[in-house]
Design an enzyme around this catalytic site. Sequence first.
Site, short mmCIF file in Angstrom:
data_model
loop_
_atom_site.label_atom_id
_atom_site.label_comp_id
_atom_site.label_asym_id
_atom_site.label_seq_id
_atom_site.Cartn_x
_atom_site.Cartn_y
_atom_site.Cartn_z
CG HIS A 1 2.79 2.77 3.85
ND1 HIS A 1 1.48 2.91 4.27
CD2 HIS A 1 3.00 1.43 3.69
CE1 HIS A 1 0.93 1.70 4.36
NE2 HIS A 1 1.82 0.80 4.02
CG HIS A 2 -2.13 5.61 0.24
ND1 HIS A 2 -2.66 6.81 0.66
CD2 HIS A 2 -2.67 5.39 -0.99
CE1 HIS A 2 -3.48 7.29 -0.26
NE2 HIS A 2 -3.50 6.47 -1.27
CB SER A 3 -0.20 4.86 6.57
OG SER A 3 1.19 4.56 6.59
CG MET B 1 -1.94 -1.15 1.21
SD MET B 1 -3.01 -1.21 -0.26
CE MET B 1 -3.94 0.30 -0.08
CG PHE C 1 3.07 12.00 2.17
CD1 PHE C 1 2.76 13.28 2.57
CD2 PHE C 1 4.35 11.52 2.42
CE1 PHE C 1 3.70 14.07 3.20
CE2 PHE C 1 5.29 12.29 3.05
CZ PHE C 1 4.97 13.57 3.45
#
Length: 457
Positions: A135-137, A21, A139
């Site tokens: 990581h999408h968490s 992710m 940005f």
Amino acid sequence: MKALSPADQLFLWMEKRQQPMHVAGLQLFDFPEDAGPRYIRDLVEHLRSFTEPASPFNKRLVTRFGQYFWETDKQFDLEHHFRHRALPKPGRIRELLSYVSAAHSNLMDRERPLWEVHLIEGVQGRRFALYTKVHHSLFDGIAAMRMGSRALSEDCYMRDLPPIWAMEPRKKAPGLLRNPVEMATGMARFTATMSKQLATMPAVLGEIAKVSRKSTRDPNFVSFFQAPPSIINSKITGSRRFAAQSWPMARFKAVASTFGCTLNDVVLAVCGSALRNYLISQQALPNKPLVAMVPVSLRRDDSAEGNQIAMILANLGTEVADPTLRLERVMASVKESKNRYKQMSPAEILNYTALMMAPAGINLATGLASGLRAFNVIISNVPGPKQPLYWNGARLTGQYPVSIPVDQVALNITLTSYVDSLEFGLTACRRTLPSMQRLLDYLENGLHELEVAGGLR
């Protein structure tokens, strides 16, 4: 320590070996005209001098009682995050995309801050590249792209620019709750927001009932469960393939002007043509049209809110061979969605989309109901810089989004604009969609056939 929001935690919960992710960007640069033989070496030494990262690049994950938090990494190791690599000869774009495909397949180490920057030399034609992965968490894709652009300069003579991890974050508007008065104010705002959302429910439920009746009568309406089964909507592995290419924006604008539609309508029709030809090559074209999930901007000229963002479902017309008819189907389905949203408030649009997409979202997160398929593919168009940008004297010649395929949606098409070009980045599961890079040729073919149909060629 700072707790992650539920939305940020979702990207951690969804992550598994076959479903990394993280998002990324590939930037391609030309050497400065005055660059000597030590240009890359000096640039690398300059970047390695920034050993103290700014927030949030200095944050690592910790877990307490099932909740994720960010805390400062007291053993930060720049060598793990900044990597200097060289392509094997002859250093073609093919080798560069192969490198990015492999790097994008790897999960990130959760014991360290969740980002990497790869400086890649040896690209043919006195060029080098940056592959930046976050990581999408940490940005979302748009925030990462904006930060990447902010690290560059419009001044070609600017040198000694800091790398992205050493840039001081922009000051946020006051939002931290520091005292009981602010806490009370925050609770009041939360309560008001919840009340506002609940107040929309009668209108939203009425719209859902109206849509249920409309789906049987309006051929331009795309329902939330209309997307047909396809090989794109299969289980994925952790192996990725990335393909990228630039097209002159003027070609898309000329087609849009000829047919009286938007540039994004043309993009969707070209993607529909490419997907049709790819699926035919795999002997896997569904009889029904593929459906794309598309973020769109909804302008409200008489409203103080300005542009509004919504998720719509677009008919890609993949079941028809005629390019003009395909474009008409795209235009009609997009127009129908926009007209429906114009009758709704922003809060109603948010709740309507959330309710109608919830079953498909549960499937994406759990894979427990593969039949609940709202869309086949994600196609996103993100506005980018309008002026040429430079990084330590090197001109940015292309920037390509590297996105996230997920289980049951094995292809993500994201494009961005840069000066006078449209930069397409296609990210897919390598095993689920073999020879996916052929989509680049099929995109060119789709654009060319619309130019021929419009008398432009």
